[in-house]
Design a protein around this motif. Sequence first.
Motif, PDB file in Angstrom:
ATOM      1  N   LEU A   1       0.833  -1.205   0.000  1.00  0.00           N
ATOM      2  CA  LEU A   1       0.000   0.000   0.000  1.00  0.00           C
ATOM      3  C   LEU A   1       0.870   1.258   0.000  1.00  0.00           C
ATOM      4  CD1 LEU A   1      -2.812   1.353   0.294  1.00  0.00           C
ATOM      5  CD2 LEU A   1      -2.476   1.281   2.752  1.00  0.00           C
TER       6      LEU A   1
ATOM      7  N   MET B   1       1.035   4.097  -2.933  1.00  0.00           N
ATOM      8  CA  MET B   1       0.745   5.515  -2.727  1.00  0.00           C
ATOM      9  C   MET B   1       1.914   6.376  -3.192  1.00  0.00           C
ATOM     10  SD  MET B   1      -1.512   5.808   0.740  1.00  0.00           S
ATOM     11  CE  MET B   1      -0.387   4.966   1.826  1.00  0.00           C
TER      12      MET B   1
ATOM     13  N   THR C   1      -1.683   2.507 -10.372  1.00  0.00           N
ATOM     14  CA  THR C   1      -1.375   2.771  -8.964  1.00  0.00           C
ATOM     15  C   THR C   1      -2.670   2.891  -8.144  1.00  0.00           C
ATOM     16  OG1 THR C   1      -1.311   5.161  -9.262  1.00  0.00           O
ATOM     17  CG2 THR C   1       0.751   3.995  -9.523  1.00  0.00           C
TER      18      THR C   1
ATOM     19  N   VAL D   1      -3.516   0.715  -4.869  1.00  0.00           N
ATOM     20  CA  VAL D   1      -3.895   1.326  -3.592  1.00  0.00           C
ATOM     21  C   VAL D   1      -5.230   0.744  -3.116  1.00  0.00           C
ATOM     22  CG1 VAL D   1      -4.661   3.455  -2.490  1.00  0.00           C
ATOM     23  CG2 VAL D   1      -2.646   3.487  -3.954  1.00  0.00           C
TER      24      VAL D   1
ATOM     25  N   VAL E   1      -5.123   7.082   2.573  1.00  0.00           N
ATOM     26  CA  VAL E   1      -5.656   6.494   1.338  1.00  0.00           C
ATOM     27  C   VAL E   1      -6.647   7.424   0.632  1.00  0.00           C
ATOM     28  CG1 VAL E   1      -6.996   4.590   0.391  1.00  0.00           C
ATOM     29  CG2 VAL E   1      -5.195   4.139   2.024  1.00  0.00           C
TER      30      VAL E   1
END
Lengths: 322, 495
Positions: B123, B127, B142, B146, B252
């Motif tokens: 993760l 990011m 990407t 994520v 996130v």
Amino acid sequence: MEAMIQPLGLALDGLLALTLLWLAWRVLASADLFKSIVFFIAFGLVMALIWVRLGAPDVALAEAAIGAGLTGALFLAALSRLRQGEEGMANGTHLRRANGLRFGAQAALIGLLIALFLALGFALLSLQNEAPGLSREVADMLPASGVSNPVTAVLLNFRAYDTLLEMGVLLLAVIAAWSLSAAPKEAVDAPGPVLGGFVRLLLPPMILVSSYLLWVGAYAPGGAFQAGAVLAAAAVLLLLSGRSPRASGWLGWPLRVILSLGLAVFIAIGLALTFAGRLFLDYPPDEAGNIILVIEVVATVSIGATLAALFAGGRPQQDKRE
Amino acid sequence: MTTAETALMDTPWIIWVVFGPVTGAIIAFLWPKRASLLGCFAALVTAGSVLLLVWHIAEFGPQRYLIGGWDAPLGINLYIDGLSATMLLTTALVGAGVTVYATAYFEQTTETDRFFWPLWLLLWAAMNALFLSADVFNLYVTLELVGLAAVALVALAGSRDALAGAMRYLLVSLLGSLTYLLGVALFYGDHGTLDIGLLGELVTPAPADWMATGLMVAGLLIKTALFPLHFWLPPAHAAAPAPVSALLSALVVKASFYLLLRLWLEVFFPGTTPNLGQLIGALGVLAILWGSLQAFCQTRLKLLIAYSTVAQLGYLFLAFPLASTPAATTAWNGTVLFILSHALAKTAMFLAAGNVLRAIGHDRMVDLARGATGLPLNWATFGIAAISIIGLPPSAGFTAKWLLLQASFASGQWWLVIPVAGGGLLAAGYMFKVLSLAFVQNQSSTAGTRIPKRMEWTALGFALGALAMGFLAPSVLDLLDRGAPFQTFSPGGVL
């Protein structure tokens, strides 16, 4: 002659498009999940035909192998597990529509989708340019890419970073599936003589086809993803025929190594190039062909193992001899 | 220069901030028994690489990196300026702290817990890759990374709520990224390039570009959970394990917001009308109202904090109506500072809530007061973090809101003053509802389970960080200005 063929082609395209829409509708509308899955597989195959009509045989191969074949197998495996879980319940695998959307919400949603469809159509028709794309740039640089198939050149050289991250997506998918639960214990039915014999006959040619697809990717449609999908199909057949490698030591770290090898080697090559004073993934033109081949070979093995592991559906249960 | 210095200068840290954590994830996956130790080591390497990269940007300005040596439009470029650097830094700060917390949280390692480490490192890598990429298709990859990693992390909790929340999160996340991808396809079909910089030069106010813009904005708004597309956020963020809740709320949702901001500044702006900016701003105001009211009505602590995230995300969108005014730069500065301050304060809150859950086994607010006396440090954490969420000085939350206020006055859009100031009052309402529990007199105080000191101290550290960030705001704004990400169109812009 031209004038004859064009309407024929148009009619074929129209038929394919209508079939696709009808199949999509059937996938969504069937109350029986098994029927939905069968329609979904058919949908994938028609989609592959459409890719052929659009002149994208690479995508067609991937769509047929992964979109229709493996995803279909994954759905069927999930369905059989759903049925096991809901045994005894009436209509276990029929969709329950009780808590579905109310009529008003449904109408609103359909209206929104139609509006979106019309807007998209309008936007597409208004496109001024004849979709220039990047085919000229790709063709110009193809000699420096190490391969002569432009699709492979894009996937493994010009935009190798995308492919590298997608290998990351595959590994992530396995880790996510394994983090959810352990693989269910398969009922050890005897596969029956037909399946057993069939698998024995089919396996060698499948491995051969996989290797061919891998090798031919350098100059014609094919490559790691298609080859990996065929390899995975072979592995799925093995699992179905009850020849899972449960008892052997393969399911511990060796499997984990195979799963992550494609990504690891790809990254290692990229980083090694930075230590040699080049940019990340900046292959020396003379070596580009070989480097791409190495990456594709390991990627094929990892992709095959990943898709098969997803089919097995959870982390392997180690035999601990309790 | 010594050889060590040359090596430090020449190492492509921009690559290491992505592939450091990926490598860590692979090794942690291969060696699950040592996953926690390996995870810490990988986090150290990643945070170190980020610091070196950010230092490089602060010192020498923005950087472009051609992956594979191919320039756009053929290849994929990475680009880092002050905006990307600030996002990387925020992620590294929160990431490093949550890593420390997680070593204690996942101490009774079951087989499932060990999967936290590869998932979290992937993760983090995803990011960082998102903050660096300058290619709209690569950005889609990407985004998927994520989303998938975040969903898997939510499901790690294993409860029925967590699985249901994760499933809904997965579907919404896929809907968002596919909508985004449809827009990317339209842009590529129209202009034959995927590079953000090149697209920015080619986009015109034409139907196809409007459509592409609309689709990409909609996709990213779903992922950023702007009201009324926020419905998936509270169940997912509340049901996740505490460190994961912190990562989701702090980082996130900000990742997809960053992408929206970046594309807005460099690609969408010429194709949009001020009305779209006003609409997004209005939704932001509604988010503040609705999120705060919902937060106030919650009976469980983690759900309250999750709804507070819905409300606070609203602030990020208040700058969009100001984008075409001369005050744009001030407004964007305030927005990014808000991201940083909210990230720190919200991490502190979710970690503190995790401590409560660990200590007394539930987070029902009615019964919380009974366990309150056992956790004095934890309540201090909550109080200090609340200062930043409410936006009182000297916290960074205050500075961020101050900049937003300044921008709305300067541009004459004074109506934005109401949500900025009123949102603080609403936040005070739901925060005091929690804090009042600490002052309930009770005789029968149950001590609860003892929790590792590390968990309490990291939470407190984040709360103090959010408070101290107010003093560091000038340095952050200085870093943010590298490459002038907000200057593109601002004073006397196209409109």
